[in-house]
Write a protein that holds these residues in place. Structure first.
Motif, PDB file in Angstrom:
ATOM      1  N   ILE A  88       0.839  -1.201   0.000  1.00 28.16           N
ATOM      2  CA  ILE A  88       0.000   0.000   0.000  1.00 28.16           C
ATOM      3  C   ILE A  88       0.874   1.251   0.000  1.00 28.16           C
ATOM      4  O   ILE A  88       0.670   2.177  -0.799  1.00 28.16           O
ATOM      5  CB  ILE A  88      -0.942   0.001   1.227  1.00 28.16           C
ATOM      6  N   ALA A  89       1.868   1.297   0.876  1.00 30.12           N
ATOM      7  CA  ALA A  89       2.762   2.464   0.973  1.00 30.12           C
ATOM      8  C   ALA A  89       3.522   2.669  -0.337  1.00 30.12           C
ATOM      9  O   ALA A  89       3.647   3.804  -0.816  1.00 30.12           O
ATOM     10  CB  ALA A  89       3.728   2.296   2.133  1.00 30.12           C
ATOM     11  N   GLY A  90       4.032   1.591  -0.927  1.00 28.07           N
ATOM     12  CA  GLY A  90       4.768   1.701  -2.185  1.00 28.07           C
ATOM     13  C   GLY A  90       3.911   2.217  -3.319  1.00 28.07           C
ATOM     14  O   GLY A  90       4.356   3.053  -4.115  1.00 28.07           O
ATOM     15  N   LEU A  91       2.664   1.762  -3.393  1.00 25.62           N
ATOM     16  CA  LEU A  91       1.767   2.219  -4.458  1.00 25.62           C
ATOM     17  C   LEU A  91       1.392   3.687  -4.293  1.00 25.62           C
ATOM     18  O   LEU A  91       1.382   4.445  -5.275  1.00 25.62           O
ATOM     19  CB  LEU A  91       0.509   1.353  -4.497  1.00 25.62           C
ATOM     20  N   ILE A  92       1.097   4.084  -3.074  1.00 20.61           N
ATOM     21  CA  ILE A  92       0.738   5.493  -2.842  1.00 20.61           C
ATOM     22  C   ILE A  92       1.944   6.394  -3.111  1.00 20.61           C
ATOM     23  O   ILE A  92       1.815   7.461  -3.717  1.00 20.61           O
ATOM     24  CB  ILE A  92       0.183   5.694  -1.420  1.00 20.61           C
ATOM     25  N   TRP A  93       3.114   5.962  -2.674  1.00 21.83           N
ATOM     26  CA  TRP A  93       4.342   6.738  -2.904  1.00 21.83           C
ATOM     27  C   TRP A  93       4.610   6.862  -4.400  1.00 21.83           C
ATOM     28  O   TRP A  93       4.923   7.947  -4.905  1.00 21.83           O
ATOM     29  CB  TRP A  93       5.485   6.048  -2.180  1.00 21.83           C
ATOM     30  N   LEU A  94       4.476   5.765  -5.137  1.00 23.69           N
ATOM     31  CA  LEU A  94       4.687   5.794  -6.583  1.00 23.69           C
ATOM     32  C   LEU A  94       3.654   6.695  -7.263  1.00 23.69           C
ATOM     33  O   LEU A  94       3.991   7.449  -8.187  1.00 23.69           O
ATOM     34  CB  LEU A  94       4.627   4.380  -7.156  1.00 23.69           C
ATOM     35  N   ALA A  95       2.408   6.649  -6.801  1.00 18.49           N
ATOM     36  CA  ALA A  95       1.362   7.520  -7.350  1.00 18.49           C
ATOM     37  C   ALA A  95       1.722   8.989  -7.131  1.00 18.49           C
ATOM     38  O   ALA A  95       1.557   9.820  -8.033  1.00 18.49           O
ATOM     39  CB  ALA A  95       0.012   7.191  -6.714  1.00 18.49           C
ATOM     40  N   HIS A  96       2.232   9.305  -5.950  1.00 15.13           N
ATOM     41  CA  HIS A  96       2.627  10.690  -5.650  1.00 15.13           C
ATOM     42  C   HIS A  96       3.716  11.153  -6.615  1.00 15.13           C
ATOM     43  O   HIS A  96       3.636  12.245  -7.186  1.00 15.13           O
ATOM     44  CB  HIS A  96       3.128  10.802  -4.204  1.00 15.13           C
ATOM     45  N   ILE A  97       4.728  10.332  -6.810  1.00 16.57           N
ATOM     46  CA  ILE A  97       5.834  10.701  -7.695  1.00 16.57           C
ATOM     47  C   ILE A  97       5.329  10.857  -9.129  1.00 16.57           C
ATOM     48  O   ILE A  97       5.675  11.823  -9.815  1.00 16.57           O
ATOM     49  CB  ILE A  97       6.971   9.660  -7.608  1.00 16.57           C
ATOM     50  N   GLY A  98       4.487   9.925  -9.570  1.00 12.03           N
ATOM     51  CA  GLY A  98       3.920  10.028 -10.910  1.00 12.03           C
ATOM     52  C   GLY A  98       3.119  11.304 -11.087  1.00 12.03           C
ATOM     53  O   GLY A  98       3.229  11.994 -12.110  1.00 12.03           O
ATOM     54  N   PHE A  99       2.316  11.648 -10.085  1.00 11.87           N
ATOM     55  CA  PHE A  99       1.507  12.865 -10.133  1.00 11.87           C
ATOM     56  C   PHE A  99       2.393  14.105 -10.215  1.00 11.87           C
ATOM     57  O   PHE A  99       2.183  14.978 -11.061  1.00 11.87           O
ATOM     58  CB  PHE A  99       0.602  12.925  -8.899  1.00 11.87           C
ATOM     59  N   ASP A 100       3.394  14.175  -9.336  1.00  8.00           N
ATOM     60  CA  ASP A 100       4.304  15.328  -9.343  1.00  8.00           C
ATOM     61  C   ASP A 100       4.999  15.485 -10.695  1.00  8.00           C
ATOM     62  O   ASP A 100       5.055  16.579 -11.261  1.00  8.00           O
ATOM     63  CB  ASP A 100       5.382  15.171  -8.261  1.00  8.00           C
ATOM     64  N   ARG A 101       5.530  14.401 -11.213  1.00  4.95           N
ATOM     65  CA  ARG A 101       6.275  14.479 -12.471  1.00  4.95           C
ATOM     66  C   ARG A 101       5.362  14.768 -13.647  1.00  4.95           C
ATOM     67  O   ARG A 101       5.750  15.449 -14.588  1.00  4.95           O
ATOM     68  CB  ARG A 101       7.070  13.193 -12.697  1.00  4.95           C
ATOM     69  N   MET A 102       4.146  14.256 -13.589  1.00  2.00           N
ATOM     70  CA  MET A 102       3.185  14.544 -14.641  1.00  2.00           C
ATOM     71  C   MET A 102       2.928  16.056 -14.717  1.00  2.00           C
ATOM     72  O   MET A 102       2.752  16.625 -15.787  1.00  2.00           O
ATOM     73  CB  MET A 102       1.886  13.792 -14.361  1.00  2.00           C
ATOM     74  N   LEU A 103       2.938  16.706 -13.546  1.00  2.00           N
ATOM     75  CA  LEU A 103       2.730  18.150 -13.489  1.00  2.00           C
ATOM     76  C   LEU A 103       4.002  18.953 -13.777  1.00  2.00           C
ATOM     77  O   LEU A 103       3.966  20.176 -13.835  1.00  2.00           O
ATOM     78  CB  LEU A 103       2.182  18.549 -12.113  1.00  2.00           C
ATOM     79  N   GLY A 104       5.125  18.256 -13.926  1.00  2.00           N
ATOM     80  CA  GLY A 104       6.374  18.936 -14.251  1.00  2.00           C
ATOM     81  C   GLY A 104       7.315  19.146 -13.089  1.00  2.00           C
ATOM     82  O   GLY A 104       8.342  19.801 -13.228  1.00  2.00           O
ATOM     83  N   TYR A 105       6.980  18.606 -11.916  1.00  2.00           N
ATOM     84  CA  TYR A 105       7.858  18.732 -10.751  1.00  2.00           C
ATOM     85  C   TYR A 105       8.853  17.587 -10.764  1.00  2.00           C
ATOM     86  O   TYR A 105       8.545  16.474 -10.373  1.00  2.00           O
ATOM     87  CB  TYR A 105       7.051  18.727  -9.450  1.00  2.00           C
ATOM     88  N   GLY A 106      10.041  17.869 -11.243  1.00  2.00           N
ATOM     89  CA  GLY A 106      11.058  16.841 -11.363  1.00  2.00           C
ATOM     90  C   GLY A 106      12.015  16.830 -10.188  1.00  2.00           C
ATOM     91  O   GLY A 106      11.858  17.576  -9.221  1.00  2.00           O
ATOM     92  N   LEU A 107      13.010  15.963 -10.307  1.00  2.00           N
ATOM     93  CA  LEU A 107      14.071  15.905  -9.300  1.00  2.00           C
ATOM     94  C   LEU A 107      14.821  17.231  -9.326  1.00  2.00           C
ATOM     95  O   LEU A 107      14.981  17.859 -10.365  1.00  2.00           O
ATOM     96  CB  LEU A 107      14.998  14.735  -9.590  1.00  2.00           C
ATOM     97  N   LYS A 108      15.263  17.657  -8.162  1.00  2.00           N
ATOM     98  CA  LYS A 108      15.831  19.004  -8.011  1.00  2.00           C
ATOM     99  C   LYS A 108      17.347  19.025  -8.187  1.00  2.00           C
ATOM    100  O   LYS A 108      18.049  18.099  -7.796  1.00  2.00           O
ATOM    101  CB  LYS A 108      15.510  19.570  -6.618  1.00  2.00           C
ATOM    102  N   TYR A 109      17.801  20.134  -8.746  1.00  2.00           N
ATOM    103  CA  TYR A 109      19.226  20.431  -8.779  1.00  2.00           C
ATOM    104  C   TYR A 109      19.545  21.280  -7.554  1.00  2.00           C
ATOM    105  O   TYR A 109      18.694  22.041  -7.083  1.00  2.00           O
ATOM    106  CB  TYR A 109      19.596  21.201 -10.052  1.00  2.00           C
ATOM    107  N   PRO A 110      20.773  21.181  -7.019  1.00  2.00           N
ATOM    108  CA  PRO A 110      21.105  21.942  -5.813  1.00  2.00           C
ATOM    109  C   PRO A 110      21.207  23.450  -6.040  1.00  2.00           C
ATOM    110  O   PRO A 110      21.289  24.207  -5.079  1.00  2.00           O
ATOM    111  CB  PRO A 110      22.446  21.369  -5.370  1.00  2.00           C
ATOM    112  N   SER A 111      21.154  23.897  -7.270  1.00  2.00           N
ATOM    113  CA  SER A 111      21.269  25.333  -7.549  1.00  2.00           C
ATOM    114  C   SER A 111      20.049  26.108  -7.059  1.00  2.00           C
ATOM    115  O   SER A 111      20.183  27.222  -6.559  1.00  2.00           O
ATOM    116  CB  SER A 111      21.442  25.560  -9.054  1.00  2.00           C
ATOM    117  N   ASP A 112      18.856  25.509  -7.187  1.00  2.00           N
ATOM    118  CA  ASP A 112      17.633  26.220  -6.816  1.00  2.00           C
ATOM    119  C   ASP A 112      16.476  25.225  -6.835  1.00  2.00           C
ATOM    120  O   ASP A 112      16.455  24.313  -7.669  1.00  2.00           O
ATOM    121  CB  ASP A 112      17.363  27.359  -7.812  1.00  2.00           C
ATOM    122  N   PHE A 113      15.504  25.401  -5.961  1.00  2.00           N
ATOM    123  CA  PHE A 113      14.330  24.531  -5.899  1.00  2.00           C
ATOM    124  C   PHE A 113      13.620  24.454  -7.250  1.00  2.00           C
ATOM    125  O   PHE A 113      13.072  23.426  -7.630  1.00  2.00           O
ATOM    126  CB  PHE A 113      13.353  25.029  -4.828  1.00  2.00           C
TER     127      PHE A 113
END
Length: 128
Positions: A88-113
């Motif tokens: 359950i935790a893995g599926l919800i976590w994966l859904a969150h990441i998919g949702f964020d990335r679908m909206l364009g929120y990718g992994l961050k670079y240390p230069s700026d959020f």
């Protein structure tokens, strides 16, 4: 025929939508309630707290919480040693990441959020 310059970024967003759809479909198949899903869906965003330690630490903490390695590892472990809460935790976590990335929120670079592997998000500094 050449692809548009941002074709890989679009493809990554489509891929993220597929991950979201897969995770939600599996969650529905398990027959769990939406209250639990809603309660846990935003938990990875607690990683924003890392930015209190500066952009380098913030990016690292955010990326750990928003990398697919974590939820996929949980899902694998939950299948090797059947543990429904881990699934359950893995599926919800994966859904969150998919949702964020679908909206364009990718992994961050240390230069700026706002600097992500999917491109810059938000308004540029000169627009503020």
């Amino acid at each position: 025929m050449s692809l548009p310059r941002d074709a890989p970024r679009i493809w990554l967003r489509i891929e993220a939508a597929a991950a979201l759809a897969f995770a939600v479909a599996c969650y529905v198949w398990l027959g769990r309630g939406w209250g639990l899903f809603a309660l846990l869906f935003l938990v990875p965003d607690v990683s924003f707290v890392g930015y209190l330690g500066g952009p380098r630490l913030g990016a690292w903490v955010y990326n750990v919480a928003h990398s697919t390695i974590g939820p996929l590892a949980l899902l694998v472990v939950s299948q090797l040693e059947p543990a429904r809460p881990l699934t359950i935790a893995g599926l919800i976590w994966l859904a969150h990441i998919g949702f964020d990335r679908m909206l364009g929120y990718g992994l961050k670079y240390p230069s700026d959020f706002h600097d992500t592997h999917l491109g810059r998000i938000g308004r540029s500094p000169d627009e503020m």
